[in-house]
Design a protein around this motif. Structure first.
Motif, PDB file in Angstrom:
ATOM      1  N   CYS A  24       0.799  -1.078   0.165  1.00 15.95           N
ATOM      2  CA  CYS A  24      -0.091  -0.071   0.037  1.00 15.95           C
ATOM      3  C   CYS A  24       0.910   1.457   0.154  1.00 15.95           C
ATOM      4  O   CYS A  24       1.844   1.411   0.818  1.00 15.95           O
ATOM      5  N   PRO A  25       0.709   2.122  -0.948  1.00 10.35           N
ATOM      6  CA  PRO A  25       1.280   3.367  -0.914  1.00 10.35           C
ATOM      7  C   PRO A  25       1.206   4.369   0.280  1.00 10.35           C
ATOM      8  O   PRO A  25       0.290   4.209   1.059  1.00 10.35           O
ATOM      9  N   GLY A  26       2.478   4.832   0.607  1.00 11.76           N
ATOM     10  CA  GLY A  26       2.463   5.643   1.822  1.00 11.76           C
ATOM     11  C   GLY A  26       1.335   6.781   1.966  1.00 11.76           C
ATOM     12  O   GLY A  26       0.607   7.020   2.800  1.00 11.76           O
ATOM     13  N   VAL A  27       1.154   7.569   0.804  1.00  6.93           N
ATOM     14  CA  VAL A  27       0.082   8.537   0.642  1.00  6.93           C
ATOM     15  C   VAL A  27      -1.298   8.036   0.948  1.00  6.93           C
ATOM     16  O   VAL A  27      -2.054   8.446   1.468  1.00  6.93           O
ATOM     17  N   ILE A  86      -8.344  -2.823   1.795  1.00  8.81           N
ATOM     18  CA  ILE A  86      -7.687  -2.051   1.221  1.00  8.81           C
ATOM     19  C   ILE A  86      -6.461  -2.727   0.440  1.00  8.81           C
ATOM     20  O   ILE A  86      -5.657  -3.009   0.953  1.00  8.81           O
ATOM     21  N   THR A  87      -6.767  -3.099  -0.820  1.00  6.88           N
ATOM     22  CA  THR A  87      -5.455  -4.062  -1.423  1.00  6.88           C
ATOM     23  C   THR A  87      -5.622  -3.778  -3.066  1.00  6.88           C
ATOM     24  O   THR A  87      -6.877  -3.282  -3.514  1.00  6.88           O
ATOM     25  N   ALA A  88      -4.641  -3.814  -3.654  1.00  9.09           N
ATOM     26  CA  ALA A  88      -4.279  -3.758  -5.135  1.00  9.09           C
ATOM     27  C   ALA A  88      -4.393  -5.430  -5.583  1.00  9.09           C
ATOM     28  O   ALA A  88      -4.367  -5.484  -6.654  1.00  9.09           O
ATOM     29  N   ASP A  89      -4.374  -6.232  -4.678  1.00 12.85           N
ATOM     30  CA  ASP A  89      -4.107  -7.504  -4.939  1.00 12.85           C
ATOM     31  C   ASP A  89      -5.507  -8.189  -5.347  1.00 12.85           C
ATOM     32  O   ASP A  89      -6.357  -8.379  -4.379  1.00 12.85           O
ATOM     33  N   LEU A 104     -11.505  -2.344  -1.816  1.00 14.92           N
ATOM     34  CA  LEU A 104     -11.059  -1.258  -2.339  1.00 14.92           C
ATOM     35  C   LEU A 104      -9.676  -0.906  -2.746  1.00 14.92           C
ATOM     36  O   LEU A 104      -8.814  -1.397  -1.978  1.00 14.92           O
ATOM     37  N   ASN A 105      -9.322  -0.469  -4.183  1.00 14.96           N
ATOM     38  CA  ASN A 105      -8.039  -0.556  -4.295  1.00 14.96           C
ATOM     39  C   ASN A 105      -7.365   0.796  -4.199  1.00 14.96           C
ATOM     40  O   ASN A 105      -8.114   1.875  -4.023  1.00 14.96           O
ATOM     41  N   PRO A 106      -6.238   1.107  -4.160  1.00 13.87           N
ATOM     42  CA  PRO A 106      -5.596   2.321  -3.717  1.00 13.87           C
ATOM     43  C   PRO A 106      -5.561   3.449  -4.999  1.00 13.87           C
ATOM     44  O   PRO A 106      -5.393   4.426  -4.772  1.00 13.87           O
ATOM     45  N   ARG A 107      -6.238   2.823  -5.968  1.00 15.48           N
ATOM     46  CA  ARG A 107      -6.780   3.940  -7.017  1.00 15.48           C
ATOM     47  C   ARG A 107      -8.067   4.256  -6.890  1.00 15.48           C
ATOM     48  O   ARG A 107      -8.747   5.040  -7.720  1.00 15.48           O
ATOM     49  N   GLY A 108      -8.921   3.716  -5.633  1.00 11.92           N
ATOM     50  CA  GLY A 108     -10.198   4.193  -5.851  1.00 11.92           C
ATOM     51  C   GLY A 108     -11.292   3.399  -6.430  1.00 11.92           C
ATOM     52  O   GLY A 108     -12.416   3.684  -6.336  1.00 11.92           O
ATOM     53  N   GLU A 109     -10.912   2.337  -6.752  1.00 14.90           N
ATOM     54  CA  GLU A 109     -11.834   1.402  -7.423  1.00 14.90           C
ATOM     55  C   GLU A 109     -12.321   0.455  -6.612  1.00 14.90           C
ATOM     56  O   GLU A 109     -11.648  -0.326  -5.950  1.00 14.90           O
ATOM     57  N   LEU A 110     -13.689   0.388  -6.367  1.00 17.51           N
ATOM     58  CA  LEU A 110     -14.247  -0.627  -5.494  1.00 17.51           C
ATOM     59  C   LEU A 110     -14.590  -1.993  -6.424  1.00 17.51           C
ATOM     60  O   LEU A 110     -15.162  -1.859  -7.330  1.00 17.51           O
ATOM     61  N   TYR A 111     -14.095  -3.005  -5.634  1.00 17.12           N
ATOM     62  CA  TYR A 111     -14.059  -4.442  -6.633  1.00 17.12           C
ATOM     63  C   TYR A 111     -15.561  -4.659  -6.058  1.00 17.12           C
ATOM     64  O   TYR A 111     -15.992  -4.724  -4.763  1.00 17.12           O
ATOM     65  N   THR A 112     -16.203  -5.506  -6.843  1.00 17.27           N
ATOM     66  CA  THR A 112     -17.615  -5.943  -6.493  1.00 17.27           C
ATOM     67  C   THR A 112     -17.841  -7.251  -7.313  1.00 17.27           C
ATOM     68  O   THR A 112     -16.929  -7.745  -8.002  1.00 17.27           O
TER      69      THR A 112
END
Length: 170
Positions: A24-27, A86-89, A104-112
């Motif tokens: 997960c990015p620091g920001v 919160i994951t990009a995985d 939810l991924n770090p780019r704001g996309e909610l996985y459904t």
């Protein structure tokens, strides 16, 4: 026995936030730290390496042993329906949705349920390409629009799952 009808009855436990913290990015973590404090929501960062977090009764770090998908397995085993991960995985997001939680991924996309199969198929296809020697590159660097999209998606999610009026303890 005295019943108070003006006190809301919680149907489930409060939503908790789980962060796949190693990648997960620091920001994004900074946005999450502020959100956990603002909403007084429990947040656990799961990582296989030590990590600095702010002092807070709402934020904790769970260090797991190093190894393939150890952090992911810990998150899936610990989360409850309606928690937020919160994951990009993509496989972790799929397992999260399967358990009735949100991802939810770090780019704001909610996985459904509607989009996770497509994401898994694309991930597997890209893995096959890389396995055959095709250079596919990675995702672009996280930019200001991505941070804003994440913050907005997180706010929408938390506003749906944060109690508006906390019951009076008296």
């Amino acid at each position: 026995m005295h019943l108070r009808f003006d006190t809301p009855i919680a149907s489930t436990t409060a939503m908790k936030i789980w962060v796949d913290a190693d990648a997960c990015p620091g920001v994004i973590k900074d946005i999450l730290f502020r959100a956990a404090e603002r909403t007084q929501m429990s947040m656990t960062l799961v990582a296989n390496q030590p990590m600095r977090i702010p002092r807070s009764p709402f934020i904790r770090i769970m260090q797991v042993p190093a190894g393939f998908d150890v952090a992911d397995k810990h998150i899936v085993d610990a989360l409850e329906p309606n928690d937020l991960v919160i994951t990009a995985d993509i496989p972790l997001a799929a397992a999260t949705i399967e358990k009735g939680a949100h991802a939810l991924n770090p780019r704001g996309e909610l996985y459904t349920k509607d989009n996770i199969r497509e994401r898994l198929s694309m991930r597997n296809f890209m893995d096959e390409l890389r396995g055959s020697g095709v250079a596919t590159g990675g995702p672009p660097a996280l930019g200001p629009r991505d941070r804003e999209a994440f913050a907005n998606s997180l706010d929408r999610m938390l506003s749906k799952h944060t109690p508006r009026n906390k019951p009076d303890p008296t």
